[in-house]
Each structure stands twice: as structure tokens, then as C-alpha cells.
Scaffold this motif. Structure first.
Motif, mmCIF file in Angstrom:
data_model
loop_
_atom_site.group_PDB
_atom_site.id
_atom_site.type_symbol
_atom_site.label_atom_id
_atom_site.label_comp_id
_atom_site.label_asym_id
_atom_site.label_seq_id
_atom_site.Cartn_x
_atom_site.Cartn_y
_atom_site.Cartn_z
ATOM 1 N N SER A 37 0.830 -1.216 0.000
ATOM 2 C CA SER A 37 0.000 0.000 0.000
ATOM 3 C C SER A 37 0.860 1.260 0.000
ATOM 4 O O SER A 37 0.585 2.209 -0.741
ATOM 5 C CB SER A 37 -0.924 0.010 1.218
ATOM 6 O OG SER A 37 -1.811 -1.068 1.173
ATOM 7 N N LEU A 38 1.893 1.274 0.834
ATOM 8 C CA LEU A 38 2.756 2.456 0.902
ATOM 9 C C LEU A 38 3.497 2.679 -0.411
ATOM 10 O O LEU A 38 3.643 3.826 -0.858
ATOM 11 C CB LEU A 38 3.742 2.325 2.061
ATOM 12 C CG LEU A 38 3.146 2.496 3.453
ATOM 13 C CD1 LEU A 38 4.170 2.153 4.518
ATOM 14 C CD2 LEU A 38 2.629 3.903 3.655
ATOM 15 N N ASN A 39 3.971 1.605 -1.042
ATOM 16 C CA ASN A 39 4.631 1.752 -2.343
ATOM 17 C C ASN A 39 3.683 2.352 -3.367
ATOM 18 O O ASN A 39 4.068 3.217 -4.151
ATOM 19 C CB ASN A 39 5.159 0.401 -2.845
ATOM 20 C CG ASN A 39 6.516 0.081 -2.283
ATOM 21 O OD1 ASN A 39 7.315 0.964 -2.005
ATOM 22 N ND2 ASN A 39 6.782 -1.196 -2.104
ATOM 23 N N GLN A 40 2.436 1.907 -3.375
ATOM 24 C CA GLN A 40 1.441 2.440 -4.304
ATOM 25 C C GLN A 40 1.213 3.928 -4.049
ATOM 26 O O GLN A 40 1.165 4.728 -4.977
ATOM 27 C CB GLN A 40 0.124 1.667 -4.185
ATOM 28 C CG GLN A 40 -0.946 2.120 -5.151
ATOM 29 C CD GLN A 40 -0.554 1.900 -6.597
ATOM 30 O OE1 GLN A 40 -0.016 0.869 -6.938
ATOM 31 N NE2 GLN A 40 -0.803 2.864 -7.437
ATOM 32 N N ILE A 41 1.089 4.296 -2.770
ATOM 33 C CA ILE A 41 0.864 5.702 -2.417
ATOM 34 C C ILE A 41 2.057 6.556 -2.838
ATOM 35 O O ILE A 41 1.891 7.635 -3.425
ATOM 36 C CB ILE A 41 0.596 5.841 -0.900
ATOM 37 C CG1 ILE A 41 -0.750 5.209 -0.552
ATOM 38 C CG2 ILE A 41 0.644 7.291 -0.455
ATOM 39 C CD1 ILE A 41 -0.995 5.036 0.940
ATOM 40 N N VAL A 42 3.267 6.080 -2.551
ATOM 41 C CA VAL A 42 4.474 6.839 -2.914
ATOM 42 C C VAL A 42 4.560 6.999 -4.431
ATOM 43 O O VAL A 42 4.863 8.095 -4.933
ATOM 44 C CB VAL A 42 5.733 6.146 -2.340
ATOM 45 C CG1 VAL A 42 7.002 6.727 -2.940
ATOM 46 C CG2 VAL A 42 5.762 6.280 -0.832
ATOM 47 N N ASN A 43 4.282 5.943 -5.173
ATOM 48 C CA ASN A 43 4.312 6.042 -6.638
ATOM 49 C C ASN A 43 3.263 7.006 -7.160
ATOM 50 O O ASN A 43 3.522 7.769 -8.096
ATOM 51 C CB ASN A 43 4.133 4.659 -7.271
ATOM 52 C CG ASN A 43 5.357 3.792 -7.084
ATOM 53 O OD1 ASN A 43 6.467 4.283 -6.886
ATOM 54 N ND2 ASN A 43 5.162 2.480 -7.126
ATOM 55 N N ASP A 44 2.071 6.996 -6.562
ATOM 56 C CA ASP A 44 1.024 7.934 -6.962
ATOM 57 C C ASP A 44 1.457 9.377 -6.695
ATOM 58 O O ASP A 44 1.209 10.270 -7.515
ATOM 59 C CB ASP A 44 -0.287 7.642 -6.227
ATOM 60 C CG ASP A 44 -0.943 6.349 -6.689
ATOM 61 O OD1 ASP A 44 -0.518 5.800 -7.734
ATOM 62 O OD2 ASP A 44 -1.872 5.880 -5.999
ATOM 63 N N LYS A 77 4.595 10.480 -6.517
ATOM 64 C CA LYS A 77 5.655 10.815 -7.468
ATOM 65 C C LYS A 77 5.066 11.174 -8.824
ATOM 66 O O LYS A 77 5.511 12.115 -9.480
ATOM 67 C CB LYS A 77 6.627 9.641 -7.625
ATOM 68 C CG LYS A 77 7.576 9.460 -6.477
ATOM 69 C CD LYS A 77 8.475 8.259 -6.715
ATOM 70 C CE LYS A 77 9.432 8.028 -5.570
ATOM 71 N NZ LYS A 77 10.252 6.822 -5.771
ATOM 72 N N THR A 78 4.064 10.439 -9.242
ATOM 73 C CA THR A 78 3.432 10.698 -10.533
ATOM 74 C C THR A 78 2.713 12.036 -10.531
ATOM 75 O O THR A 78 2.805 12.799 -11.497
ATOM 76 C CB THR A 78 2.424 9.577 -10.871
ATOM 77 O OG1 THR A 78 3.111 8.334 -10.880
ATOM 78 C CG2 THR A 78 1.774 9.797 -12.209
ATOM 79 N N SER A 79 2.024 12.335 -9.438
ATOM 80 C CA SER A 79 1.247 13.572 -9.399
ATOM 81 C C SER A 79 2.115 14.820 -9.299
ATOM 82 O O SER A 79 1.715 15.883 -9.767
ATOM 83 C CB SER A 79 0.242 13.542 -8.253
ATOM 84 O OG SER A 79 0.903 13.617 -7.015
ATOM 85 N N VAL A 80 3.297 14.721 -8.699
ATOM 86 C CA VAL A 80 4.148 15.903 -8.578
ATOM 87 C C VAL A 80 5.281 15.899 -9.603
ATOM 88 O O VAL A 80 6.104 16.802 -9.605
ATOM 89 C CB VAL A 80 4.740 16.039 -7.151
ATOM 90 C CG1 VAL A 80 3.649 16.247 -6.144
ATOM 91 C CG2 VAL A 80 5.629 14.890 -6.793
#
Length: 142
Positions: free
Chosen positions: A95-102, A104-107
Motif C-alpha cells: 500500500s505504501l509503495n502504491q501511495i508513494v508512486n502515486d 511521485k506521478t502527481s508531482v
């Protein structure tokens, strides 16, 4: 005149004994039976060795959690992640990896316009005034 009832000591003792017996049968025995039935669910008392072993296991699992988070680049979340077993740890890391990737993508860098540079812009970047004038003249007379 009212007649007084007098009882002998034996009669009083017998009445008290009967009252005690009745109370024991009706009140005390059911409570004792219920307590005895509930005692089977009482948690086992741990010995000092078992307590020490449990503490070592807990410390080892905390180290494993920290190592797993560090492997995945998530060590900043060590204070936030509270898990009880390895399955929960794996789910939290996922879950944390998914959140971090999201995040990174958004910023991440998103270009505003995708237009390619024309010849004039290329000459302008190179500070080539002759090329800039030539491009303008080509557009006028070309």
C-alpha cells in the motif's frame, strides 16, 4: 396481653443453620459453579523465561519491519506502520509503495505544451540573429 414466643438456643441454632444451608444452595453454589466454568478461559500465567522470549520475539519482529521498510525505501514510515504479523507487513509495504508512486506521478514534471520547436525558436535559443531574421523573411516571401 400479647403472647411472647420464646425459643430455645437449639431452635435458634437450627433456624440459623437452615437459613445458611438454604442460602448456600440457592445463592452460593450457582456462583461457585459459574466461576469454575469460567476459570477454563483464564489466560495462562507466563513464566519469566516465556516473558523474556516473547519480548525478544517482539524486538526481532520490529527489526524485521524496519529492515523491510528500508529495503523498499519506506523507512520514513517506520513510526507510522503498526503491524502484528508478516502478512500485515507485506500488505502495508504494498500500500505504501502504491501511495508513494502515486505521489511521485502527481508531482512529477508534466510539460504544458507539447509543441515542437520551430526554426525561429532554435535560432533564438542559439542567439543567432541572422537565422532569426532569415526565418522571418522566409515566412514573408517564401
Amino acid at each position: 396481653m400479647a403472647e411472647e414466643n420464646t425459643f430455645t438456643q437449639e431452635q435458634v441454632d437450627e433456624a440459623i443453620q437452615n437459613a445458611k444451608t438454604e442460602w448456600t444452595e440457592q445463592e452460593l453454589d450457582p456462583i461457585v459453579t459459574e466461576r469454575d466454568e469460567l476459570l477454563q478461559y483464564k489466560p495462562k500465567e507466563l513464566t519469566e523465561e516465556e516473558k523474556a522470549l516473547a519480548e525478544k520475539e517482539q524486538n526481532l519482529f520490529k527489526r524485521e519491519v524496519n529492515a523491510t521498510l528500508k529495503e523498499n525505501g519506506l523507512e520514513q514510515f517506520a513510526d507510522v506502520v503498526k503491524v502484528q504479523d508478516e502478512e500485515e507487513l507485506n500488505q502495508a509495504v504494498k500500500s505504501l509503495n502504491q501511495i508513494v508512486n502515486d505521489i511521485k506521478t502527481s508531482v512529477g514534471y508534466v510539460p504544458q505544451d507539447h509543441a515542437t520547436d520551430d526554426e525561429y525558436s532554435k535560432f533564438e535559443k542559439d542567439k543567432d540573429t541572422k537565422g532569426m531574421i532569415g526565418t522571418k523573411l522566409t515566412k514573408l516571401f517564401g
